[in-house]
Scaffold this motif. Structure first.
Motif, PDB file in Angstrom:
ATOM      1  N   ASN A 182      -8.340 -46.154  65.226  1.00 19.10           N
ATOM      2  CA  ASN A 182      -7.326 -45.114  65.372  1.00 19.10           C
ATOM      3  C   ASN A 182      -6.017 -45.598  64.757  1.00 19.10           C
ATOM      4  O   ASN A 182      -5.460 -46.605  65.182  1.00 19.10           O
ATOM      5  CB  ASN A 182      -7.146 -44.811  66.867  1.00 19.10           C
ATOM      6  N   GLN A 183      -5.520 -44.853  63.790  1.00 21.25           N
ATOM      7  CA  GLN A 183      -4.295 -45.265  63.097  1.00 21.25           C
ATOM      8  C   GLN A 183      -3.098 -45.344  64.034  1.00 21.25           C
ATOM      9  O   GLN A 183      -2.165 -46.099  63.794  1.00 21.25           O
ATOM     10  CB  GLN A 183      -3.993 -44.278  61.953  1.00 21.25           C
ATOM     11  N   ASP A 184      -3.111 -44.551  65.127  1.00 18.09           N
ATOM     12  CA  ASP A 184      -1.977 -44.541  66.037  1.00 18.09           C
ATOM     13  C   ASP A 184      -1.886 -45.842  66.835  1.00 18.09           C
ATOM     14  O   ASP A 184      -0.829 -46.173  67.370  1.00 18.09           O
ATOM     15  CB  ASP A 184      -2.082 -43.347  67.003  1.00 18.09           C
ATOM     16  N   VAL A 185      -2.979 -46.555  66.948  1.00 19.87           N
ATOM     17  CA  VAL A 185      -2.982 -47.794  67.720  1.00 19.87           C
ATOM     18  C   VAL A 185      -2.249 -48.892  66.957  1.00 19.87           C
ATOM     19  O   VAL A 185      -1.302 -49.473  67.437  1.00 19.87           O
ATOM     20  CB  VAL A 185      -4.429 -48.222  68.038  1.00 19.87           C
ATOM     21  N   ASP A 186      -2.678 -49.206  65.774  1.00 21.61           N
ATOM     22  CA  ASP A 186      -2.059 -50.231  64.940  1.00 21.61           C
ATOM     23  C   ASP A 186      -2.529 -50.003  63.509  1.00 21.61           C
ATOM     24  O   ASP A 186      -3.715 -50.182  63.214  1.00 21.61           O
ATOM     25  CB  ASP A 186      -2.462 -51.620  65.428  1.00 21.61           C
ATOM     26  N   PRO A 187      -1.640 -49.606  62.614  1.00 19.53           N
ATOM     27  CA  PRO A 187      -2.062 -49.332  61.235  1.00 19.53           C
ATOM     28  C   PRO A 187      -2.693 -50.538  60.551  1.00 19.53           C
ATOM     29  O   PRO A 187      -3.483 -50.389  59.623  1.00 19.53           O
ATOM     30  CB  PRO A 187      -0.759 -48.926  60.530  1.00 19.53           C
ATOM     31  N   PHE A 188      -2.376 -51.738  61.023  1.00 21.96           N
ATOM     32  CA  PHE A 188      -2.935 -52.938  60.388  1.00 21.96           C
ATOM     33  C   PHE A 188      -4.403 -53.152  60.732  1.00 21.96           C
ATOM     34  O   PHE A 188      -5.081 -53.943  60.075  1.00 21.96           O
ATOM     35  CB  PHE A 188      -2.099 -54.168  60.737  1.00 21.96           C
ATOM     36  N   LEU A 189      -4.901 -52.446  61.755  1.00 18.67           N
ATOM     37  CA  LEU A 189      -6.336 -52.519  62.020  1.00 18.67           C
ATOM     38  C   LEU A 189      -7.128 -51.966  60.832  1.00 18.67           C
ATOM     39  O   LEU A 189      -8.117 -52.562  60.397  1.00 18.67           O
ATOM     40  CB  LEU A 189      -6.679 -51.738  63.295  1.00 18.67           C
ATOM     41  N   GLU A 190      -6.682 -50.851  60.305  1.00 17.21           N
ATOM     42  CA  GLU A 190      -7.367 -50.261  59.154  1.00 17.21           C
ATOM     43  C   GLU A 190      -7.094 -51.053  57.879  1.00 17.21           C
ATOM     44  O   GLU A 190      -7.990 -51.259  57.045  1.00 17.21           O
ATOM     45  CB  GLU A 190      -6.933 -48.805  58.971  1.00 17.21           C
ATOM     46  N   ILE A 191      -5.863 -51.525  57.717  1.00 13.08           N
ATOM     47  CA  ILE A 191      -5.530 -52.342  56.550  1.00 13.08           C
ATOM     48  C   ILE A 191      -6.379 -53.614  56.546  1.00 13.08           C
ATOM     49  O   ILE A 191      -6.913 -54.034  55.516  1.00 13.08           O
ATOM     50  CB  ILE A 191      -4.024 -52.686  56.542  1.00 13.08           C
ATOM     51  N   GLY A 192      -6.514 -54.228  57.732  1.00 10.82           N
ATOM     52  CA  GLY A 192      -7.322 -55.438  57.846  1.00 10.82           C
ATOM     53  C   GLY A 192      -8.791 -55.177  57.576  1.00 10.82           C
ATOM     54  O   GLY A 192      -9.477 -55.990  56.941  1.00 10.82           O
TER      55      GLY A 192
ATOM     56  N   ALA B 207       2.345 -76.129  50.365  1.00 16.29           N
ATOM     57  CA  ALA B 207       3.406 -75.129  50.429  1.00 16.29           C
ATOM     58  C   ALA B 207       2.873 -73.705  50.491  1.00 16.29           C
ATOM     59  O   ALA B 207       3.535 -72.810  51.028  1.00 16.29           O
ATOM     60  CB  ALA B 207       4.333 -75.281  49.219  1.00 16.29           C
ATOM     61  N   SER B 208       1.681 -73.468  49.944  1.00 13.78           N
ATOM     62  CA  SER B 208       1.126 -72.111  49.922  1.00 13.78           C
ATOM     63  C   SER B 208       0.415 -71.750  51.231  1.00 13.78           C
ATOM     64  O   SER B 208      -0.062 -70.624  51.393  1.00 13.78           O
ATOM     65  CB  SER B 208       0.131 -71.978  48.757  1.00 13.78           C
ATOM     66  N   LEU B 209       0.360 -72.681  52.178  1.00  9.51           N
ATOM     67  CA  LEU B 209      -0.315 -72.444  53.453  1.00  9.51           C
ATOM     68  C   LEU B 209       0.590 -71.631  54.377  1.00  9.51           C
ATOM     69  O   LEU B 209       1.642 -72.100  54.805  1.00  9.51           O
ATOM     70  CB  LEU B 209      -0.674 -73.782  54.102  1.00  9.51           C
ATOM     71  N   ALA B 210       0.178 -70.402  54.665  1.00  7.35           N
ATOM     72  CA  ALA B 210       1.012 -69.501  55.471  1.00  7.35           C
ATOM     73  C   ALA B 210       0.757 -69.636  56.960  1.00  7.35           C
ATOM     74  O   ALA B 210       1.673 -69.520  57.776  1.00  7.35           O
ATOM     75  CB  ALA B 210       0.780 -68.050  55.042  1.00  7.35           C
ATOM     76  N   ARG B 211      -0.491 -69.842  57.333  1.00 12.87           N
ATOM     77  CA  ARG B 211      -0.813 -69.972  58.765  1.00 12.87           C
ATOM     78  C   ARG B 211      -2.159 -70.660  58.914  1.00 12.87           C
ATOM     79  O   ARG B 211      -3.044 -70.521  58.077  1.00 12.87           O
ATOM     80  CB  ARG B 211      -0.848 -68.614  59.460  1.00 12.87           C
TER      81      ARG B 211
ATOM     82  N   ALA C 236      -6.499 -57.675  61.594  1.00 13.43           N
ATOM     83  CA  ALA C 236      -5.201 -56.981  61.582  1.00 13.43           C
ATOM     84  C   ALA C 236      -4.060 -57.986  61.564  1.00 13.43           C
ATOM     85  O   ALA C 236      -3.060 -57.793  60.860  1.00 13.43           O
ATOM     86  CB  ALA C 236      -5.085 -56.057  62.796  1.00 13.43           C
ATOM     87  N   GLY C 237      -4.195 -59.064  62.337  1.00 17.62           N
ATOM     88  CA  GLY C 237      -3.153 -60.084  62.359  1.00 17.62           C
ATOM     89  C   GLY C 237      -2.980 -60.744  61.003  1.00 17.62           C
ATOM     90  O   GLY C 237      -1.854 -61.010  60.563  1.00 17.62           O
ATOM     91  N   ILE C 238      -4.088 -61.005  60.321  1.00 20.53           N
ATOM     92  CA  ILE C 238      -4.026 -61.602  58.985  1.00 20.53           C
ATOM     93  C   ILE C 238      -3.393 -60.620  58.000  1.00 20.53           C
ATOM     94  O   ILE C 238      -2.549 -61.005  57.177  1.00 20.53           O
ATOM     95  CB  ILE C 238      -5.432 -62.029  58.528  1.00 20.53           C
ATOM     96  N   ALA C 239      -3.778 -59.341  58.090  1.00 20.78           N
ATOM     97  CA  ALA C 239      -3.203 -58.324  57.205  1.00 20.78           C
ATOM     98  C   ALA C 239      -1.699 -58.195  57.419  1.00 20.78           C
ATOM     99  O   ALA C 239      -0.931 -58.045  56.467  1.00 20.78           O
ATOM    100  CB  ALA C 239      -3.897 -56.981  57.437  1.00 20.78           C
ATOM    101  N   ARG C 240      -1.278 -58.260  58.670  1.00 18.51           N
ATOM    102  CA  ARG C 240       0.154 -58.163  58.979  1.00 18.51           C
ATOM    103  C   ARG C 240       0.924 -59.347  58.394  1.00 18.51           C
ATOM    104  O   ARG C 240       2.008 -59.184  57.807  1.00 18.51           O
ATOM    105  CB  ARG C 240       0.348 -58.114  60.502  1.00 18.51           C
ATOM    106  N   LEU C 241       0.353 -60.533  58.515  1.00 24.88           N
ATOM    107  CA  LEU C 241       0.978 -61.719  57.953  1.00 24.88           C
ATOM    108  C   LEU C 241       1.087 -61.626  56.436  1.00 24.88           C
ATOM    109  O   LEU C 241       2.132 -61.938  55.841  1.00 24.88           O
ATOM    110  CB  LEU C 241       0.171 -62.963  58.341  1.00 24.88           C
ATOM    111  N   LEU C 242       0.013 -61.161  55.793  1.00 18.56           N
ATOM    112  CA  LEU C 242       0.038 -61.017  54.340  1.00 18.56           C
ATOM    113  C   LEU C 242       1.039 -59.967  53.905  1.00 18.56           C
ATOM    114  O   LEU C 242       1.696 -60.107  52.856  1.00 18.56           O
ATOM    115  CB  LEU C 242      -1.362 -60.658  53.835  1.00 18.56           C
ATOM    116  N   SER C 243       1.182 -58.907  54.711  1.00 17.72           N
ATOM    117  CA  SER C 243       2.168 -57.873  54.397  1.00 17.72           C
ATOM    118  C   SER C 243       3.573 -58.459  54.422  1.00 17.72           C
ATOM    119  O   SER C 243       4.409 -58.148  53.562  1.00 17.72           O
ATOM    120  CB  SER C 243       2.048 -56.724  55.407  1.00 17.72           C
TER     121      SER C 243
END
Length: 221
Positions: free
Chosen positions: A8-18, A124-128, A209-216
């Motif tokens: 559901n997009q209303d829950v967290d848009p990054f779920l679908e992006i992820g 240096a390229s390591l984000a998380r 979703a968490g990874i997608a949010r970080l990349l965003s």
């Protein structure tokens, strides 16, 4: 909602992006068994670390929806190098050697452990880094050493509990609370614990979703 259905997009848009991020191509691109043969730094890197028997390869496979991307085995310690995967041409996922117990020579285990710590300190390229902890056992002293390295290197990390399906709901909530308490004074730790199960798919959409949010945030998606 099933693990593979669009959320559901209303829950967290990054779920679908992820979901879309990990539905694309996932290709093995590089293996490094020493610091001097790491690939050139190009894309954002997100690494997965954990004890040898924590279920890391199973989680990587669950994230990408592939059964054989990362090699799994009933024998701990089969991942003996840093394995780099290109995910949808957006970022590089790094499957790290399992640390701690491994059914191999002590000298080889020490070499892997040194590689892990060297990589965490100087990339240096390591984000998380997602540090995988077995939900049944919680953070052990061998995990603490890796958390110390991450803190010293000021590398952002987040705790992911694996095998969460093997705990009853009340037990899982207690494990999450205990784990959060153990990292609350660690500045590099992301203050949220992610429970997952590679077997049932529980928590996998949220991790994507968490990874997608970080990349965003990094401008990579």
């Amino acid at each position: 909602m099933t693990e593979t259905s669009p959320p559901n997009q209303d829950v967290d848009p990054f779920l679908e992006i992820g979901r879309k991020l990990f539905a694309g191509e996932a290709d093995f691109i590089w293996a490094a068994n020493a610091l001097n043969n790491l690939p050139p730094m190009s894309k954002v890197e997100i690494a997965f670390a954990g004890r040898s028997n924590v279920g890391k390869s199973s989680l990587v496979n669950a994230l990408t929806g592939r059964n054989t991307l990362a090699r799994t085995s009933h024998t701990p310690g089969r991942t003996q190098q840093l394995n780099f995967f290109n995910i949808n041409d957006r970022f590089h996922l790094v499957d790290m050697p399992g640390y701690g117990f491994a059914a191999v020579e002590k000298q080889k285990v020490q070499a892997w452990t040194q590689l892990i710590h060297d990589y965490l300190r100087g990339r240096a390229s390591l984000a998380r880094v997602y540090v995988l902890i077995d939900a049944r056992h919680g953070i052990k002293p061998v995990d603490e050493a890796v958390l110390e390295t991450l803190g010293t290197a000021a590398v952002s990390y987040q705790i992911v509990l694996t095998k969460a399906d093997e705990l009853k709901p009340g037990e899982l909530e207690k494990r999450m609370a205990d784990t959060l308490k153990k990292i609350e004074k660690r500045a590099a730790a992301f203050p949220e614990i992610l429970p997952t199960s590679s077997r049932t798919g529980f928590g996998i959409p949220e991790l994507r979703a968490g990874i997608a949010r970080l990349l965003s945030e990094r401008g990579a998606v």
